[in-house]
Design a protein around this motif. Structure first.
Motif: not given
Ligand SMILES: CC(C)(COP(=O)(O)OP(=O)(O)OC[C@H]1O[C@@H](n2cnc3c(N)ncnc32)[C@H](O)[C@@H]1OP(=O)(O)O)[C@@H](O)C(=O)NCCC(=O)NCCS
Length: 343
Positions: A128-134, A319-329
């Motif tokens: 998930v690219a930070e700050g995007t629709a994702g 540096t490139l834009p960060s990614l976010i790792a997301v999680q859910q059960e």
């Protein structure tokens, strides 16, 4: 509109060139919007990776969503193995021209039975690219951010080569090998690989491998079977003869312009001696001498891993834009999607 949408498994063993091209078109269009300026994987590389996922990623399954016979979205799940067999690593991409119509939800819903069948407990997404629709989508569906992934790239033509001239710290010597650690160091190399456990993983469920000499050998064999050329530079502690730290970089002949930085770690008792910078600088000189076509080396690390990020900057990475790792059960994802009314 989602009534006219067909979601089906994408079977790489029977997919035609045009099936792969349609899949790739979604990837390229999504990338242009979500990660502008970053070229997507070339089609040939995507096909090769879809047929044979990179080492450490487990088995994989793919889905596509078609609307009016056009592929408008895809999803892929890596069923991670060993320490991480509870995690379904999931990536959903919807073509930008078809977003906000519920397609992302429909394709995610379609893959849940397979995740359940495989007995998974947790769904994570690392792309998930930070700050995007994702990010907005993931949050709207109840996923929580568990890790920020810093990305850095060394663009060879733009880097200052003087940054790669670093003396070996007193008390150490460098050793290097391609593909297979020498028998005399494999045990202490496995111990040094274990130092990667100190690299922060945020609140991701992901766990680093428990390295042993036999696991090192299995990993080397897996890289070789895929044609990846693995280079390792190691710092040997002169007094003990043991590996104190190492860095690992892979190049695939299929994509000779691109280097994949994999693990770098220095054992805690040897930190603060400039070994990380020395190893990375040495690796860069070495790989460029052997692979003159290489023009980029890419790497990722936890955003809180300030030491690794600083070492990379010190040898010329930007540096490139960060990614976010997301999680859910998985059970909460099912409950959440069960509550959503289809559009
Ligand atoms: C994330 C992505 C898959 C969403 O696909 P989509 O089909 O547009 O999403 P949906 O229509 O199913 O959206 C469901 C809900 O998510 C939220 N959402 C989705 N996109 C959003 C945006 N740009 N801004 C705010 N909320 C958004 C909304 O709550 C939406 O419901 P609503 O439209 O009824 O308000 C798509 O934007 C994409 O491919 N992004 C790039 C890849 C990526 O980041 N994937 C996610 C990581 S796995």
């Amino acid at each position: 509109m989602t009534n006219d949408l067909i979601v089906e498994r994408f079977d790489t063993s029977v997919a035609t060139e045009s099936d792969f091209a349609a899949y790739h078109a979604v990837l390229a269009a999504s990338q242009a919007v979500d990660r502008p300026g970053e070229p997507p994987l070339p089609l040939g590389e995507l096909v090769a990776r879809m047929r044979r996922p990179l080492p450490g990623m487990g088995a994989v399954a793919y889905w596509v969503a078609r609307f009016d016979d056009e592929v408008v979205a895809f999803a892929e799940v890596n069923f991670l193995d060993e320490e991480n067999s509870d995690i379904g690593l999931t990536d959903v991409r919807v073509h930008p021209a078809h977003r906000r119509r519920g397609i992302g939800v429909v394709i995610l819903r379609a893959l849940l039975p397979e995740l359940k069948l495989q007995g998974l407990g947790v769904v994570e997404g690392w792309e998930v690219a930070e700050g995007t629709a994702g990010q907005a989508w993931a949050e709207a569906l109840g996923f929580r951010p568990v890790r920020t992934i810093a990305r850095q790239v060394l663009v060879v033509a733009e880097a200052d080569r003087a940054l790669w001239e670093v003396d070996v710290p007193d008390g150490y010597r460098l050793s290097q090998w391609v593909g297979s650690a020498p028998a005399g160091v494999v045990d202490s190399y496995a111990v040094a690989r274990g130092a990667i456990h100190d690299a922060p993983l945020g609140e991701s469920e992901y766990r680093w491998p428990e390295w042993t000499a036999s696991r090192v050998r299995a990993y080397e064999a897996e890289l070789q079977s895929q044609g990846l050329v693995q280079r390792v530079a190691a710092a040997i502690h002169e007094t003990s003869g043991a590996v104190a730290g190492f860095t690992e970089l892979c190049v695939h002949p299929r994509r000779p312009d691109w280097g994949y930085q994999r693990d770098t770690a220095v054992l805690a008792s040897h930190r603060g001696n400039d070994l990380g910078r020395c190893l990375k600088a040495h690796m860069t000189r070495w790989v460029l001498a052997d692979c003159p076509e290489l023009d980029r080396i890419s790497t990722t690390t936890g955003a809180e891993n300030v030491h690794m990020i600083r070492v990379n900057r010190a040898v010329g990475y930007t540096t490139l834009p960060s990614l976010i790792a997301v999680q859910q059960e998985l059970s909460s994802v099912e409950a959440m999607l069960g509550r959503r009314v289809e559009v």
